[in-house]
Design a protein around this motif. Structure first.
Motif, PDB file in Angstrom:
ATOM      1  N   ALA A  20      -4.096 -46.797 -30.266  1.00  0.00           N
ATOM      2  CA  ALA A  20      -5.127 -46.534 -29.420  1.00  0.00           C
ATOM      3  C   ALA A  20      -4.731 -46.981 -27.837  1.00  0.00           C
ATOM      4  O   ALA A  20      -4.637 -46.829 -27.311  1.00  0.00           O
ATOM      5  N   CYS A  21      -4.783 -48.229 -28.351  1.00  0.00           N
ATOM      6  CA  CYS A  21      -4.406 -49.351 -26.368  1.00  0.00           C
ATOM      7  C   CYS A  21      -2.739 -48.166 -26.047  1.00  0.00           C
ATOM      8  O   CYS A  21      -2.634 -48.930 -24.936  1.00  0.00           O
ATOM      9  N   CYS A  22      -1.441 -48.411 -26.804  1.00  0.00           N
ATOM     10  CA  CYS A  22      -0.092 -48.148 -26.567  1.00  0.00           C
ATOM     11  C   CYS A  22      -0.607 -46.605 -26.172  1.00  0.00           C
ATOM     12  O   CYS A  22       0.179 -46.458 -24.640  1.00  0.00           O
ATOM     13  N   VAL A  23      -1.442 -45.242 -26.653  1.00  0.00           N
ATOM     14  CA  VAL A  23      -1.559 -44.028 -25.905  1.00  0.00           C
ATOM     15  C   VAL A  23      -1.961 -44.669 -24.507  1.00  0.00           C
ATOM     16  O   VAL A  23      -2.009 -44.184 -23.761  1.00  0.00           O
ATOM     17  N   ARG A  24      -3.020 -45.429 -24.003  1.00  0.00           N
ATOM     18  CA  ARG A  24      -4.150 -45.769 -23.478  1.00  0.00           C
ATOM     19  C   ARG A  24      -2.679 -46.688 -21.909  1.00  0.00           C
ATOM     20  O   ARG A  24      -2.998 -45.749 -21.126  1.00  0.00           O
ATOM     21  N   GLY A  29       0.602 -44.964 -17.607  1.00  0.00           N
ATOM     22  CA  GLY A  29       1.655 -44.989 -16.572  1.00  0.00           C
ATOM     23  C   GLY A  29       3.013 -45.689 -17.199  1.00  0.00           C
ATOM     24  O   GLY A  29       3.909 -45.955 -16.952  1.00  0.00           O
ATOM     25  N   GLY A  30       2.285 -46.365 -17.864  1.00  0.00           N
ATOM     26  CA  GLY A  30       3.115 -47.687 -18.825  1.00  0.00           C
ATOM     27  C   GLY A  30       4.259 -47.165 -19.697  1.00  0.00           C
ATOM     28  O   GLY A  30       4.169 -46.281 -20.280  1.00  0.00           O
ATOM     29  N   THR A  31       5.289 -47.918 -19.123  1.00  0.00           N
ATOM     30  CA  THR A  31       6.250 -47.779 -20.244  1.00  0.00           C
ATOM     31  C   THR A  31       5.597 -48.783 -21.418  1.00  0.00           C
ATOM     32  O   THR A  31       6.722 -49.427 -21.717  1.00  0.00           O
ATOM     33  N   VAL A  32       5.368 -48.117 -22.830  1.00  0.00           N
ATOM     34  CA  VAL A  32       5.001 -48.960 -24.220  1.00  0.00           C
ATOM     35  C   VAL A  32       6.402 -48.900 -25.297  1.00  0.00           C
ATOM     36  O   VAL A  32       7.140 -48.180 -24.753  1.00  0.00           O
ATOM     37  N   VAL A  33       6.310 -50.235 -25.638  1.00  0.00           N
ATOM     38  CA  VAL A  33       7.172 -50.769 -26.343  1.00  0.00           C
ATOM     39  C   VAL A  33       6.617 -50.794 -27.824  1.00  0.00           C
ATOM     40  O   VAL A  33       5.167 -51.542 -27.386  1.00  0.00           O
ATOM     41  N   VAL A  34       6.697 -50.170 -28.768  1.00  0.00           N
ATOM     42  CA  VAL A  34       5.359 -50.174 -29.646  1.00  0.00           C
ATOM     43  C   VAL A  34       6.181 -50.252 -31.027  1.00  0.00           C
ATOM     44  O   VAL A  34       7.658 -50.415 -31.766  1.00  0.00           O
ATOM     45  N   LEU A  35       5.643 -51.828 -31.823  1.00  0.00           N
ATOM     46  CA  LEU A  35       5.992 -52.676 -32.208  1.00  0.00           C
ATOM     47  C   LEU A  35       5.154 -52.579 -33.362  1.00  0.00           C
ATOM     48  O   LEU A  35       3.905 -52.269 -33.586  1.00  0.00           O
ATOM     49  N   GLY A  36       5.466 -52.745 -35.061  1.00  0.00           N
ATOM     50  CA  GLY A  36       5.326 -52.314 -35.705  1.00  0.00           C
ATOM     51  C   GLY A  36       6.570 -52.158 -36.848  1.00  0.00           C
ATOM     52  O   GLY A  36       7.866 -52.624 -36.892  1.00  0.00           O
ATOM     53  N   CYS A  37       5.596 -51.849 -38.394  1.00  0.00           N
ATOM     54  CA  CYS A  37       6.534 -52.399 -39.468  1.00  0.00           C
ATOM     55  C   CYS A  37       6.763 -50.646 -40.344  1.00  0.00           C
ATOM     56  O   CYS A  37       8.109 -50.375 -41.036  1.00  0.00           O
ATOM     57  N   ALA A  43       6.590 -43.846 -35.007  1.00  0.00           N
ATOM     58  CA  ALA A  43       7.321 -43.010 -34.211  1.00  0.00           C
ATOM     59  C   ALA A  43       5.724 -41.630 -33.833  1.00  0.00           C
ATOM     60  O   ALA A  43       6.059 -40.750 -32.982  1.00  0.00           O
ATOM     61  N   GLU A  44       5.056 -41.607 -35.262  1.00  0.00           N
ATOM     62  CA  GLU A  44       3.700 -40.920 -34.385  1.00  0.00           C
ATOM     63  C   GLU A  44       2.934 -40.822 -33.232  1.00  0.00           C
ATOM     64  O   GLU A  44       2.813 -40.263 -32.769  1.00  0.00           O
ATOM     65  N   THR A  45       2.792 -42.897 -33.420  1.00  0.00           N
ATOM     66  CA  THR A  45       2.403 -43.240 -31.980  1.00  0.00           C
ATOM     67  C   THR A  45       3.689 -43.192 -30.955  1.00  0.00           C
ATOM     68  O   THR A  45       2.790 -42.268 -29.902  1.00  0.00           O
ATOM     69  N   VAL A  46       4.555 -42.632 -30.872  1.00  0.00           N
ATOM     70  CA  VAL A  46       4.647 -42.557 -29.903  1.00  0.00           C
ATOM     71  C   VAL A  46       5.199 -41.154 -29.495  1.00  0.00           C
ATOM     72  O   VAL A  46       5.588 -40.244 -28.266  1.00  0.00           O
ATOM     73  N   ARG A  47       4.724 -40.353 -30.634  1.00  0.00           N
ATOM     74  CA  ARG A  47       4.940 -38.563 -30.226  1.00  0.00           C
ATOM     75  C   ARG A  47       3.290 -39.007 -29.844  1.00  0.00           C
ATOM     76  O   ARG A  47       3.592 -37.807 -29.093  1.00  0.00           O
ATOM     77  N   LYS A  55       5.498 -42.379 -21.417  1.00  0.00           N
ATOM     78  CA  LYS A  55       6.987 -43.016 -22.539  1.00  0.00           C
ATOM     79  C   LYS A  55       7.100 -44.283 -23.156  1.00  0.00           C
ATOM     80  O   LYS A  55       6.123 -45.243 -23.065  1.00  0.00           O
ATOM     81  N   ALA A  56       7.582 -43.632 -24.051  1.00  0.00           N
ATOM     82  CA  ALA A  56       7.317 -45.004 -24.823  1.00  0.00           C
ATOM     83  C   ALA A  56       8.600 -44.889 -26.137  1.00  0.00           C
ATOM     84  O   ALA A  56       9.418 -43.616 -26.100  1.00  0.00           O
ATOM     85  N   ILE A  57       8.766 -45.859 -27.013  1.00  0.00           N
ATOM     86  CA  ILE A  57       9.777 -46.061 -28.067  1.00  0.00           C
ATOM     87  C   ILE A  57       9.019 -47.053 -29.048  1.00  0.00           C
ATOM     88  O   ILE A  57       8.851 -47.547 -28.796  1.00  0.00           O
ATOM     89  N   PHE A  58       9.847 -46.521 -29.865  1.00  0.00           N
ATOM     90  CA  PHE A  58       8.870 -47.755 -31.000  1.00  0.00           C
ATOM     91  C   PHE A  58      10.104 -48.199 -31.866  1.00  0.00           C
ATOM     92  O   PHE A  58      11.725 -48.340 -32.136  1.00  0.00           O
ATOM     93  N   MET A  59      10.329 -49.955 -31.719  1.00  0.00           N
ATOM     94  CA  MET A  59      11.784 -51.029 -32.342  1.00  0.00           C
ATOM     95  C   MET A  59      10.345 -51.215 -33.694  1.00  0.00           C
ATOM     96  O   MET A  59       9.406 -52.245 -33.258  1.00  0.00           O
TER      97      MET A  59
END
Length: 244
Positions: A20-24, A29-37, A43-47, A55-59
């Motif tokens: 939810a924080c990533c989505v917010r 306007g943030g470029t979000v780097v989503v970290l997780g296992c 991929a769903e968070t990025v979607r 804008k977002a990427i997953f690492m």
């Protein structure tokens, strides 16, 4: 939009409050780097973010492995050259009496819940520009807890002490650090908790928050609107602690 042109690194971004924080942050306007296992969950968070125009990427990153943390921060810096917002949300719990708990589980929990915060802070700070912010996600368990979650409560109490101490080492005009302490929130972590399932920990549904409500509080603490908030913990629990 409060996070336009800001690079936002969020741990635990694959579900619950972290997602939810990533989505917010992405919506603002943030470029979000989503970290997780979990790659699929990432991929769903990025979607969700990109579908809304963000804008977002997953690492992928296992926070119990210090080398993995170092590696992912290097990748973020190679791509974006800075980190404006660091949100440390990822956490794990154990549900055993301390006398029955293998100390390897204690160590693993502390790696994920506490050491990763210290390491990410250490690695990111030299690359955080003026006006940047760190938000560490604590818990009401740091203030009032139940049996069988001693390692978790300990890690969250230590997290808040870390925030207070680090605030003395930082110039708030450069980088602020604060914590947000959720109460009961409608996430998989809450409903999978054996203490909740068996009634040891009583949950009043009237004081169960949504991940989005926590994300709003986290976004505020990370934003320039909170420029005079430094070294403290914002409790976001629907009044749970006030009722004790």
């Amino acid at each position: 939009m409060r996070f336009t042109d800001k690079v936002c690194l969020v741990t635990g971004g694959t579900s619950g409050i972290g997602r939810a924080c990533c989505v917010r942050l992405g919506a603002e306007g943030g470029t979000v780097v989503v970290l997780g296992c979990d790659k699929a969950d990432g991929a769903e968070t990025v979607r969700l973010i990109t579908k809304a125009g963000g804008k977002a990427i997953f690492m992928a990153c296992d926070l119990s492995k210090p080398r993995a943390i170092s590696g992912v921060v290097k990748k973020v810096l190679a791509k974006y050259h800075r980190i404006d917002v660091l949100v440390c949300d990822a956490a794990m719990m154990t549900f055993d009496h301390l006398v029955d708990l293998p100390l390897t589980q204690w160590d693993l929990l502390m790696l994920v819940n506490l050491r990763s915060l210290a390491q990410l802070t250490q690695l990111c700070l030299p690359h955080m520009p003026a006006g940047s912010a760190i938000v560490a996600i604590s818990s009401v368990h740091a203030h009032q807890t139940t049996a069988n979650v001693v390692p978790y409560a300990t890690s969250k109490g230590a997290l808040e002490a870390f925030v207070r101490g680090m605030s003395l080492e930082l110039d708030r005009k450069q980088t602020r650090i604060n914590a947000v302490a959720p109460g009961a929130v409608d996430t998989p972590m809450l409903w999978s908790n054996p203490n909740v399932k068996n009634g040891t920990e009583k949950i009043d549904k009237a004081t169960v928050g949504t991940p989005e409500e926590l994300a709003a509080a986290i976004a505020f603490m990370a934003s320039s609107e909170a420029s005079f908030v430094h070294g403290t913990t914002l409790v976001v629990d629907g009044g749970r602690l006030a009722q004790l």
